[in-house]
Write a protein that holds these residues in place. Structure first.
Motif, PDB file in Angstrom:
ATOM      1  N   GLU A  45      34.749  40.613  37.505  1.00  0.00           N
ATOM      2  CA  GLU A  45      33.835  40.933  38.568  1.00  0.00           C
ATOM      3  C   GLU A  45      34.142  39.908  39.648  1.00  0.00           C
ATOM      4  N   ARG A  49      34.094  43.408  43.504  1.00  0.00           N
ATOM      5  CA  ARG A  49      34.728  44.400  42.814  1.00  0.00           C
ATOM      6  C   ARG A  49      34.710  44.381  41.473  1.00  0.00           C
ATOM      7  N   GLU A  50      34.967  45.395  40.634  1.00  0.00           N
ATOM      8  CA  GLU A  50      35.008  45.483  39.219  1.00  0.00           C
ATOM      9  C   GLU A  50      36.190  45.869  38.723  1.00  0.00           C
ATOM     10  N   LEU A  51      36.906  45.177  37.965  1.00  0.00           N
ATOM     11  CA  LEU A  51      38.187  45.831  37.279  1.00  0.00           C
ATOM     12  C   LEU A  51      38.140  45.667  35.812  1.00  0.00           C
ATOM     13  N   THR A  85      38.868  35.263  44.631  1.00  0.00           N
ATOM     14  CA  THR A  85      39.125  36.848  44.936  1.00  0.00           C
ATOM     15  C   THR A  85      39.653  37.329  43.911  1.00  0.00           C
ATOM     16  N   VAL A  86      39.888  38.861  43.691  1.00  0.00           N
ATOM     17  CA  VAL A  86      40.680  39.604  42.822  1.00  0.00           C
ATOM     18  C   VAL A  86      42.086  39.026  42.820  1.00  0.00           C
ATOM     19  N   ARG A 148      42.005  42.056  49.197  1.00  0.00           N
ATOM     20  CA  ARG A 148      41.365  43.188  49.181  1.00  0.00           C
ATOM     21  C   ARG A 148      42.295  44.139  48.113  1.00  0.00           C
ATOM     22  N   GLN A 149      43.491  44.095  48.777  1.00  0.00           N
ATOM     23  CA  GLN A 149      44.633  45.136  48.265  1.00  0.00           C
ATOM     24  C   GLN A 149      46.046  44.175  47.935  1.00  0.00           C
TER      25      GLN A 149
END
Length: 532
Positions: A45, A49-51, A85-86, A148-149
């Motif tokens: 998290e 976002r959650e992955l 960040t992710v 983000r992507q």
């Protein structure tokens, strides 16, 4: 000499069995959980976002493919310039998946410092958040990704093969020569470390692990892989949430906390550590600087279901290396002379010596260590000189002329005392200090000051700030000038925590009878606490 220490922190029970042994590599800890939990458990998290484990594994695979395409083959060493960040965490896993060495870079640091690290580490390329400024200033190719992507779908490459002596990561600490000093850590070092701490702290599915550290700070390795190695969830607070740790713990339902003690001190100053205010916590770990007994007491009252443990270790010994668990009953807590929680005892299978100034075994002196967690030596072998002692008496200081072996003792530079079967940390022997949990070599700052116009000599000293925390104060020999001009030059090369809060100019620095700068006289002259 203590080879396999049998004494433990009060309340922890006796050690039994040999040091945990594992053949896992860094990425294996995550991959095994991804295979087991797939879409059924959340791995990360971060940044809103959650992955799931499967989603994070897929994203890391896409990033690994992008790294191979950008480099034209599998890279050997990859810089990671992203934070909270992710992208930061998927990027870390992508590099580990390739069997490459990850070299974290901090976006908060000046780009010139990241460029220095990139050159020193011999990076093949850097994976970076495309939104960061100054990326053109890096001396190696950059894979720019949207935080983000982070990556377009691509067939992930096969997992890289690694040997125990291959490097898992390289971290850079402050160096006395005016340049960052590389600390390489092997796959075997990490395996020995994780094999112990994962078992000790019992994370598993449903647990939620805090991630308060930047990736350039090695306790982040514990946070990531104690979670990912067991099916737990890594929860990353924002910068703002770090300033309100109690609120974060409750919002995120954290079960396993790990931070520098100054975070607890901040919460205490803000009167946020109300009794029973963090009921979800089961474990509270503190490392990176001295944990004071009043801080531990206030935190424990706020988290009454939590076990509080003080852990210690230099980066060179792979994250942390000793442990002290505070007893359940406060009346059984230790009473140390300096008011700090002991650092405890070494992990199983690790070895230590305490040596006095003459290099003789003592109960009070410099802590010297070795074992399966000891790094193989600095990235630049010249930095090894003076930092090790010979394996056998008289424990001669390593002068760089002979080979460095695993049997050599690493000199931590920390003064400790053995008391009641545990180690108590008494401070640094050299001129390194801890500022906001970061290890700072004052000589690095002094070296940069000497490069500035009209500065003929310079000393940087830690002085008490308004709240009692250490604050850096620079004293420069030379004609007076605008302090902000001088500090501005430092901000271009140093992270904020290394920039002194104040500068004093003097005609000449005082010298002692040996002709050395008299730091004690200077420190006594700086009587007014400086602003943080």
């Amino acid at each position: 000499m203590s080879v396999h220490t049998t004494l433990t922190a009060t309340g922890a029970g006796p050690r039994t069995g040999p040091e945990p042994v594992t053949g896992k590599r860094l990425y294996d800890w995550f991959a095994d959980s991804a295979a087991t939990y797939g879409d059924t458990r959340t791995a990360l998290e971060a940044d809103g976002r959650e992955l799931s484990y499967r989603a994070l594994e897929t994203l890391a695979g896409h990033l690994a493919a992008a790294l191979v395409a950008r480099h034209g083959g599998r890279p050997a060493r990859v810089g990671l310039l992203a934070s909270r960040t992710v992208l930061a965490y998927a990027g870390y896993l992508a590099v580990a998946r390739l069997g490459a060495t990850v070299v974290p870079l901090n976006p908060a640091f000046p780009i010139a410092r990241s460029a220095d690290v990139a050159r020193t580490a011999g990076l093949d390329l850097v994976i970076a958040d495309a939104a960061l400024p100054g990326l053109d200033g890096l001396p190696v190719p950059v894979l720019r990704c949207d935080a983000r992507q982070p990556a377009a779908p691509a067939e992930p490459p096969a997992r890289g093969r690694t040997a125990p002596d291959d490097l898992a990561y390289i971290l850079f600490t402050s160096g006395s020569t005016g340049r960052p000093k590389g600390v390489p850590v092997t796959q075997a070092n990490v395996a020995a470390y994780l094999g112990h701490v994962i078992q000790r702290y019992g994370t598993g599915p449903g647990d939620r692990v805090s991630q308060t550290f930047d990736l350039t700070f090695d306790p982040s390795v514990y946070d990531m892989f104690s979670a990912w190695g067991t099916g737990a969830t890594l929860v990353v607070p924002t910068r703002e949430e770090l300033l309100a740790p109690v609120r974060f713990v409750n919002r995120a339902r954290i079960t396993h906390w790990n931070s520098v003690p100054s975070v607890a001190a901040l919460a205490q100053r803000l009167r946020a550590l109300r009794p029973g205010s963090m009921p979800t916590l089961r474990w509270s770990l503190f490392c990176g600087e001295a944990l004071k007994l009043p801080q531990a007491r206030a935190w424990r009252a706020a988290a009454p279901h939590s076990t509080v443990e003080n852990i210690y270790g230099p980066t060179e010994m792979t994250v942390t290396w000793t442990e002290y668990r505070l007893p359940p009953e406060e009346e059984d807590w230790p009473a140390t002379a300096n008011g700090t929680v002991p650092i405890g005892v070494p992990y199983p299978g690790q070895e230590h010596l305490i040596l006095d100034e003459a290099g003789r075994p003592a109960d009070d002196g410099e802590l010297c260590v070795r074992g399966s967690q000891r790094f193989p030596g600095y990235l630049d072998p010249a930095d090894d000189t003076g930092r090790f002692r010979a394996p056998l008496p008289p424990y001669a200081v390593h002068d760089g002329t002979g080979p460095l072996t695993p049997a050599h003792w690493y000199r931590t530079g920390d003064r400790v005392r053995r008391a009641d079967g545990v180690l108590v940390h008494l401070g640094r022997l050299d001129h390194q200090v801890k500022i906001h949990g970061y290890r700072v070599e004052l000589g690095e700052i002094e070296s940069l000051l000497l490069r500035q116009r009209d500065v003929t000599d310079a000393v940087v000293l830690p002085v008490p700030g308004r709240r009692g925390e250490p604050v850096l104060h620079a004293v420069c020999a030379g004609p007076p000038r605008d302090p902000e001009e001088l500090l501005g030059a430092l901000r271009l090369r140093l992270p904020a925590y290394m920039v002194p809060a104040a500068v004093t100019f003097t005609g000449a620095l005082p010298l002692n009878a040996n002709g050395k700068v008299d730091r004690a006289v200077l420190l006594a002259s700086l009587t007014q606490p400086q602003a943080a």
